[in-house]
Design a protein around this motif. Structure first.
Motif, PDB file in Angstrom:
ATOM      1  N   ALA A 126      23.425  34.178  62.461  1.00 41.36           N
ATOM      2  CA  ALA A 126      23.941  33.204  63.434  1.00 41.36           C
ATOM      3  C   ALA A 126      23.193  31.901  63.191  1.00 41.36           C
ATOM      4  CB  ALA A 126      23.726  33.692  64.863  1.00 41.36           C
ATOM      5  N   ALA A 127      23.631  30.841  63.854  1.00 44.56           N
ATOM      6  CA  ALA A 127      22.997  29.537  63.665  1.00 44.56           C
ATOM      7  C   ALA A 127      21.520  29.574  64.023  1.00 44.56           C
ATOM      8  CB  ALA A 127      23.712  28.482  64.501  1.00 44.56           C
ATOM      9  N   ASP A 128      21.152  30.453  64.945  1.00 45.34           N
ATOM     10  CA  ASP A 128      19.766  30.538  65.374  1.00 45.34           C
ATOM     11  C   ASP A 128      19.063  31.784  64.849  1.00 45.34           C
ATOM     12  OD1 ASP A 128      21.093  32.442  66.832  1.00 45.34           O
ATOM     13  OD2 ASP A 128      20.139  31.964  68.739  1.00 45.34           O
ATOM     14  N   ASP A 129      19.682  32.451  63.893  1.00 42.11           N
ATOM     15  CA  ASP A 129      19.129  33.729  63.434  1.00 42.11           C
ATOM     16  C   ASP A 129      19.421  33.933  61.953  1.00 42.11           C
ATOM     17  OD1 ASP A 129      18.005  36.227  63.282  1.00 42.11           O
ATOM     18  OD2 ASP A 129      19.558  37.241  64.452  1.00 42.11           O
ATOM     19  N   ALA A 130      18.493  33.494  61.114  1.00 43.14           N
ATOM     20  CA  ALA A 130      18.636  33.638  59.666  1.00 43.14           C
ATOM     21  C   ALA A 130      17.259  33.900  59.069  1.00 43.14           C
ATOM     22  CB  ALA A 130      19.254  32.377  59.056  1.00 43.14           C
ATOM     23  N   ASP A 131      17.247  34.517  57.903  1.00 39.21           N
ATOM     24  CA  ASP A 131      15.989  34.786  57.205  1.00 39.21           C
ATOM     25  C   ASP A 131      16.087  34.330  55.759  1.00 39.21           C
ATOM     26  OD1 ASP A 131      13.954  36.072  58.919  1.00 39.21           O
ATOM     27  OD2 ASP A 131      15.543  37.528  59.284  1.00 39.21           O
ATOM     28  N   GLY A 139      10.841  38.015  65.591  1.00 39.83           N
ATOM     29  CA  GLY A 139      11.388  36.755  66.074  1.00 39.83           C
ATOM     30  C   GLY A 139      12.589  36.317  65.250  1.00 39.83           C
ATOM     31  N   LYS A 140      13.065  35.113  65.554  1.00 35.13           N
ATOM     32  CA  LYS A 140      14.206  34.611  64.809  1.00 35.13           C
ATOM     33  C   LYS A 140      14.199  33.085  64.801  1.00 35.13           C
ATOM     34  CE  LYS A 140      17.566  34.588  68.647  1.00 35.13           C
ATOM     35  NZ  LYS A 140      18.896  35.077  69.098  1.00 35.13           N
ATOM     36  N   LEU A 180      10.545  24.971  53.485  1.00 32.04           N
ATOM     37  CA  LEU A 180      11.516  25.602  54.372  1.00 32.04           C
ATOM     38  C   LEU A 180      11.760  24.727  55.595  1.00 32.04           C
ATOM     39  CD1 LEU A 180      13.170  28.061  55.518  1.00 32.04           C
ATOM     40  CD2 LEU A 180      10.994  28.918  56.422  1.00 32.04           C
ATOM     41  N   VAL A 181      13.027  24.548  55.942  1.00 32.85           N
ATOM     42  CA  VAL A 181      13.395  23.858  57.177  1.00 32.85           C
ATOM     43  C   VAL A 181      13.899  24.913  58.157  1.00 32.85           C
ATOM     44  CG1 VAL A 181      14.878  22.139  58.258  1.00 32.85           C
ATOM     45  CG2 VAL A 181      14.004  21.750  55.936  1.00 32.85           C
ATOM     46  N   THR A 182      13.233  25.007  59.312  1.00 33.04           N
ATOM     47  CA  THR A 182      13.591  26.028  60.306  1.00 33.04           C
ATOM     48  C   THR A 182      13.209  25.566  61.701  1.00 33.04           C
ATOM     49  OG1 THR A 182      13.262  28.344  60.982  1.00 33.04           O
ATOM     50  CG2 THR A 182      11.374  27.216  60.009  1.00 33.04           C
ATOM     51  N   ASP A 183      13.909  26.097  62.705  1.00 30.58           N
ATOM     52  CA  ASP A 183      13.525  25.846  64.098  1.00 30.58           C
ATOM     53  C   ASP A 183      12.796  27.050  64.690  1.00 30.58           C
ATOM     54  OD1 ASP A 183      15.520  27.723  64.597  1.00 30.58           O
ATOM     55  OD2 ASP A 183      16.927  26.290  65.461  1.00 30.58           O
ATOM     56  N   ARG A 184      12.306  27.927  63.831  1.00 35.72           N
ATOM     57  CA  ARG A 184      11.624  29.143  64.275  1.00 35.72           C
ATOM     58  C   ARG A 184      10.406  28.833  65.147  1.00 35.72           C
ATOM     59  NH1 ARG A 184      11.009  34.573  62.674  1.00 35.72           N
ATOM     60  NH2 ARG A 184      12.692  34.340  61.159  1.00 35.72           N
ATOM     61  N   TYR A 185       9.727  27.721  64.865  1.00 35.75           N
ATOM     62  CA  TYR A 185       8.459  27.445  65.541  1.00 35.75           C
ATOM     63  C   TYR A 185       8.552  26.331  66.584  1.00 35.75           C
ATOM     64  CZ  TYR A 185       6.946  30.153  61.502  1.00 35.75           C
ATOM     65  OH  TYR A 185       6.816  31.132  60.544  1.00 35.75           O
ATOM     66  N   SER A 190       3.454  22.039  60.587  1.00 36.38           N
ATOM     67  CA  SER A 190       4.669  21.283  60.329  1.00 36.38           C
ATOM     68  C   SER A 190       4.347  20.043  59.503  1.00 36.38           C
ATOM     69  CB  SER A 190       5.336  20.870  61.639  1.00 36.38           C
ATOM     70  OG  SER A 190       6.345  19.912  61.422  1.00 36.38           O
ATOM     71  N   LEU A 191       5.171  19.747  58.526  1.00 34.42           N
ATOM     72  CA  LEU A 191       5.011  18.546  57.712  1.00 34.42           C
ATOM     73  C   LEU A 191       5.783  17.370  58.290  1.00 34.42           C
ATOM     74  CD1 LEU A 191       5.361  20.155  54.152  1.00 34.42           C
ATOM     75  CD2 LEU A 191       3.285  19.745  55.485  1.00 34.42           C
ATOM     76  N   THR A 192       6.523  17.620  59.369  1.00 38.46           N
ATOM     77  CA  THR A 192       7.321  16.554  59.995  1.00 38.46           C
ATOM     78  C   THR A 192       7.081  16.517  61.501  1.00 38.46           C
ATOM     79  OG1 THR A 192       9.202  18.093  60.077  1.00 38.46           O
ATOM     80  CG2 THR A 192       9.130  16.545  58.232  1.00 38.46           C
ATOM     81  N   LYS A 193       5.862  16.791  61.923  1.00 42.58           N
ATOM     82  CA  LYS A 193       5.576  16.900  63.361  1.00 42.58           C
ATOM     83  C   LYS A 193       5.769  15.577  64.090  1.00 42.58           C
ATOM     84  CE  LYS A 193       0.589  16.448  62.495  1.00 42.58           C
ATOM     85  NZ  LYS A 193      -0.722  17.123  62.639  1.00 42.58           N
ATOM     86  N   SER A 194       5.781  14.456  63.353  1.00 42.89           N
ATOM     87  CA  SER A 194       5.977  13.161  63.996  1.00 42.89           C
ATOM     88  C   SER A 194       7.437  12.892  64.336  1.00 42.89           C
ATOM     89  CB  SER A 194       5.457  12.038  63.091  1.00 42.89           C
ATOM     90  OG  SER A 194       6.176  12.012  61.859  1.00 42.89           O
TER      91      SER A 194
END
Length: 673
Positions: free
Chosen positions: A231-236, A255-256, A273-278, A300-304
């Motif tokens: 799903a959009a919010d559930d991939a590995d 988790g997912k 990796l680009v993810t919304d896991r965290y 995160s490398l893009t925390k800003s």
């Protein structure tokens, strides 16, 4: 051209698909009536378009709309190894075909000449005379993989001609081709890898339930990143040894989260990796393969950046990572110095970006595609040393003066449960008094309406003097995973409140006429259109449903098998009584007696996502109550209208319908009637 009237052999020559497969399709089509709607008949001059209740298009409307319909775009497919050839998909005749551009603003040399559109293609990195591309027939989305040799102009079918294929990838060393396919059982999507020198000898490197898709080869072609998508919010994310087939999961088993993009470093030891896991938004992380999956949250490398990272592209030398973010609907481009970890913006026109890609042999230039609210998608190349972009294509907009086009206003308004809905509002420039409004709902549901060029919206605003409100209701992508999940399963019932909030917002604006509102949308947007008509019947006058869902349970039962479980993850499982009860309650088909607005339904006969039955059951149910419904069915289309002749006709009919039922303000000049 009506493919149903051609011999399978002739269509086989035109499309590259096996004549036996086409013969079976023709026999099946011949045995079935094209529609269950009474009185439907072919449109004169366009036998592939069947219509019922749709009047003829007035010549004066046709004449004015034609310029808007001549807009085209240049969609970036790939770039040659040396960066001197850009591969694009654009339309000069009826459908998007492949073209090559060899210098900035140079001529577009057409490579393919087929009746079916091509929208995915890749160069063979070691030989730009060889291309691989995906193509289907009649909009059915059962895409096949083809190999094109530019030296003789011949295309060769590489896959079985009947399964569905997607996510084409070619290794930088030119040895391997990868794609996803349903050949094993017609339901699950496995990853296939084939040697490019013998591409018909593909082998499955995944063989498991669900959807598995290739993402990126390592620089030497020895490893392949694959995504397991649920799903959009559930991939590995997994990595596969191409030679042995050994597979290892790189994301935590607990988790997912999403997998929005991934790229292996040139040495093959790490992955971006680009993810919304965290977090709530998709961010960029770097994982070491020998330590994956990570035991704790990586930095995160893009925390800003407090928005989604949408796509990434790593330079061949691994020193620069380009990333595109989605910031309240607008794209921004950044480059990350992977050694220093510094992130810096690159100035690009304010709009919406498409594909990013480095030439496989260069790290100093990046190609990207971009559209604005006043210009179609075109290709640019940025010199990363100077940060200066050079435009490579300039697509036509029918000779129109685009300075007259409307720049949308980004607005936000409150809905229930503390939800704030973002939306784009297109206002006609010349107006006196209140103007009618068309609400345009996007599909998905995890889609997002963004401020790229829509000649549909521009015609409504500029020529018909109508305002256009384009909301991103809860469940939309781009505003964090919590917002995206707000309509999942039975929560979809609460999301209908955003329809009411949109109508309330219109009523709150003194320049908008809340008594003259229409709704338009495709796919899930079509469901929102029908839901508006059924559950807010007193507040709209006209509804245009394009390949929309009329009943959630019947949609889930009849959509293609390869996507049914993916959709159940979004809409809920109709086999569960408590879920089905909610789905039945919010299905427009079950509230058809409440519909008062004029209705125009548009459908493709070959739609694998929202089948034709969804359109026809709502048409017949509304007509059974004595109401008039316009209905248009395209026999050679699927989930939407991809062929220009069909798209032109249905678009003109839509404008005719909306003007008839909403009217144009008397003070607005340029009205076509």
């Amino acid at each position: 051209m009506n493919l149903r009237t051609l011999t399978p052999l002739l269509v086989s020559l035109m499309t590259g698909l096996p004549s036996a497969v086409l013969a079976q399709t023709a026999e099946k089509s011949a045995a079935q009536a094209p529609s269950t709607v009474q009185g439907i008949a072919p449109l004169p001059g366009q036998p592939n378009l069947l219509v019922s209740g749709v009047p003829s298009i007035p010549p004066e409307l046709r004449k004015r709309v034609l310029q808007y319909l001549e807009s085209r775009a240049a969609n970036l497919m790939d770039v040659s190894r040396d960066g001197k050839q850009v591969l694009i998909a654009t339309r000069f005749a009826d459908t998007n075909q492949l073209h090559v551009v060899e210098q900035p603003l140079g001529a577009r040399f057409q490579l393919t000449f087929t009746p079916e559109p091509i929208n995915t293609a890749r160069f063979l990195p070691t030989d730009a005379n060889i291309l691989f591309f995906l193509q289907d027939v009649g909009g059915g989305e059962f895409f096949q993989v083809f190999r094109l040799d530019r030296r003789n102009g011949r295309s060769e079918l590489l896959t079985d001609g009947k399964s569905r294929h997607e996510s084409l990838s070619v290794s930088d060393d030119g040895r391997w081709l990868a794609y996803g396919g349903t050949g094993r059982n017609g339901k699950d999507t496995d990853v296939y890898v084939a040697p490019t020198d013998n591409p018909k000898q593909a082998r499955r490197v995944t063989e498991a339930e669900g959807s598995w898709l290739p993402l990126d080869f390592s620089h030497d072609g020895s490893k392949l990143l694959v995504m397991q998508f649920r799903a959009a919010d559930d991939a590995d994310l997994h990595v596969i040894d191409v030679k042995t087939g050994e597979r290892r999961q790189l994301t935590p088993k607990e988790g997912k989260g999403s997998v929005n993009g991934a790229a292996l470093t040139p040495d093959g030891k790490s992955v971006y990796l680009v993810t919304d896991r965290y977090g709530d938004f998709a961010a960029l992380y770097k994982l070491d393969l020998d330590k994956a999956p990570p035991s704790s949250e990586p930095p995160s490398l893009t925390k800003s950046i407090r928005w989604n990272v949408e796509s990434i592209e790593l330079s061949p030398d691994g020193k620069t990572l380009a990333l595109e973010t989605n910031e309240d609907g607008y794209s921004r481009l950044y480059v990350l110095d992977t050694k220093r970890g510094t992130l810096s913006p690159v100035e690009v026109p304010r709009g919406v970006m498409g594909r990013l890609t480095f030439p496989s042999g260069r790290s100093d230039v990046l190609s990207y595609a971009l559209s604005t609210s006043r210009s179609p998608m075109d290709v640019y190349q940025v010199d990363l040393r100077t940060k200066k972009s050079t435009r490579w294509t300039r697509s036509e907009v029918g000779g129109l003066d685009t300075s007259t086009f409307v720049e949308p206003e980004l607005v936000h308004y409150k809905s229930t449960e503390g939800v704030e809905v973002p939306a784009f509002l297109y206002m006609p420039r010349e107006r006196k008094g209140k103007v009618p409004v068309v609400i345009v709902f996007h599909g998905g549901p995890e889609g997002q309406s963004r401020p790229n060029l829509s000649t549909f919206n521009q015609f409504l605003a500029v020529e018909l003097g109508m305002a256009v409100l384009v909301p991103n209701v809860r469940g939309s992508e781009g505003y964090g995973k919590a917002y995206r999940a707000m309509d999942d399963g039975v929560k979809r019932e609460q999301s209908l409140a955003d329809i009411g909030a949109s109508l309330d917002y219109i009523a709150s604006r003194p320049e908008l006429d809340a008594s003259r509102v229409g709704v338009y949308g495709g796919s899930y947007g079509g469901y929102m259109v029908l839901a508006t008509a059924a559950f807010f019947p007193e507040r709209i006058r006209a509804a245009v449903d394009v390949v929309g869902i009329s009943s959630l349970p019947t949609f889930l039962q009849n959509t293609q098998a390869y996507r049914r479980d993916l959709r159940r993850a979004e809409y809920g499982d109709e086999r569960k009584p408590e879920v089905r009860q909610v789905q039945e309650r919010i299905s427009p088909l079950n509230a058809v007696e409440r519909i008062k607005a004029a209705l125009f339904v548009q459908q493709g006969a070959n739609d694998p996502r929202v089948p034709q039955s969804e359109a026809e059951q709502i048409v017949k149910a509304v007509r059974a109550r004595g109401a008039d419904v316009w209905y248009m069915l395209a026999l050679d289309e699927g989930h939407g209208f991809g062929k220009k002749a069909n798209r032109d006709t249905v678009t003109m009919a839509t404008f005719l319908f909306l003007e008839k039922h909403l009217g144009a303000p008397s003070s607005t000049t340029g009205s076509i009637r």
